[in-house]
Design an enzyme around this catalytic site. Structure first.
Site, short mmCIF file in Angstrom:
data_model
loop_
_atom_site.label_atom_id
_atom_site.label_comp_id
_atom_site.label_asym_id
_atom_site.label_seq_id
_atom_site.Cartn_x
_atom_site.Cartn_y
_atom_site.Cartn_z
N ASP A 147 0.83 -1.20 0.00
CA ASP A 147 0.00 0.00 0.00
C ASP A 147 0.87 1.26 0.00
O ASP A 147 0.49 2.29 0.54
CB ASP A 147 -0.98 0.01 1.17
CG ASP A 147 -0.30 -0.12 2.53
OD1 ASP A 147 0.94 -0.35 2.55
OD2 ASP A 147 -0.98 0.00 3.56
N GLU A 233 7.51 -1.74 14.28
CA GLU A 233 8.76 -1.22 13.76
C GLU A 233 9.78 -0.98 14.87
O GLU A 233 10.92 -1.43 14.80
CB GLU A 233 8.53 0.08 12.98
CG GLU A 233 7.67 -0.07 11.73
CD GLU A 233 6.17 0.08 12.00
OE1 GLU A 233 5.41 0.20 11.03
OE2 GLU A 233 5.80 0.08 13.19
#
EC number: 2.4.-.-
Length: 283
Positions: A147, A233
């Site tokens: 995306d 992350e």
């Protein structure tokens, strides 16, 4: 007369031998040039989880990713598509660019209790494959989601992370703040300008597409379902840091990857203008 004919025949045969030799040398030189070019390229492993989005949109972004990889000849790219629908008629891309190697594999079966981390098992599966296929190689790994839109300049930049973790800005086309980026002086990071500042703050306030890491540093490191939403992350990078990975270099202040998130009806309506980020979450 026979002496003259023999002499002509000898000269002709000599010319044929010389032509054949030159042709062989030319082919050898071409092969050596190709091998030399491949040797100069840094190896980049790209891991992309794919989801059951609308086929037109999904086909658009994957095709766009492949084209941008083809346009980037400074990296030897090994692209792993961890695909939720392996039968989806997306182009296989096989053998269309000599420096882009595409592997499509079925995604791991979904878990009913892990919906908040969709794509986590995909990335772990990609890492397992990459470590098996590139064992002992000097490679970097980049988690490039489907995306996002990518500049062709992002791939050779990410490939430089074979010796240490590298960071760069990422644009958010549908968010008023515009982008996330590391705050740095001469490459040394002091914090992160980001649109997501939870409490407690993230040590590494960057999106998945805003960094690349050495592949060999990921041995025995995986994404974990127990990590909180929005912290995949930073938790992953913190784990690498604990294991001694070199952290903190910034390779570029340019925005070369844009997170689009499918918030509008058609990708062609997105603007490529990304204002500077305004929020600073210090580490």
């Amino acid at each position: 007369m026979m002496v003259v004919t023999a002499a002509k025949t000898a000269r002709r045969e000599k010319r044929v031998v010389m032509h054949t030799t030159l042709h062989t040398l030319a082919k050898v030189s071409f092969v050596l040039l190709i091998l030399s070019s491949l040797a100069r390229r840094r190896r980049l492993v790209v891991i992309t989880p794919t989801y059951e989005r609308a086929r037109v949109r999904r086909k658009y972004t994957l095709s766009h990713m492949f084209v941008s990889m083809c346009d980037s000849s400074d990296a030897d790219i090994w692209w792993y598509l961890i695909d939720e629908n392996i039968s989806d008629p997306i182009p296989s891309f096989a053998n269309q660019c000599p420096h882009v190697h595409v592997t499509r594999v079925p995604a791991p079966p979904p878990r009913s209790n892990t919906t908040s981390h969709r794509g986590l098992d995909h990335r772990n599966a990609g890492l397992e494959l990459a470590l098996r296929d590139h064992e002992g190689m000097n490679a970097a790994v980049y988690f490039a989601d489907d995306d996002n839109l990518y500049s062709s300049k992002i791939w050779p930049m990410a490939a430089q992370a074979s010796h240490g973790v590298l960071f760069w800005p990422i644009g958010f086309m549908t968010h008023p703040e515009g982008a996330e980026a590391p705050v740095h002086t001469k490459g040394e990071i002091h914090g992160f300008q980001t649109i997501f500042c939870p409490k407690p703050p993230r040590r590494f306030g960057i999106d998945m597409a805003g960094f690349a890491v050495p592949l060999d540093a990921t041995v025995n490191v995986t994404f974990r379902h127990e990590w909180s939403w929005g912290r995949l992350e930073t938790k992953f990078l913190e784990e690498l840091e604990r294991r001694g990975a070199r952290m903190g270099a910034v390779t570029s202040d340019d925005v070369l990857v844009w997170h689009i998130n499918w918030s509008t009806a058609d990708v062609v309506n997105f603007t490529m203008h990304v204002p500077k980020p305004k929020i600073n979450c210090k580490r």
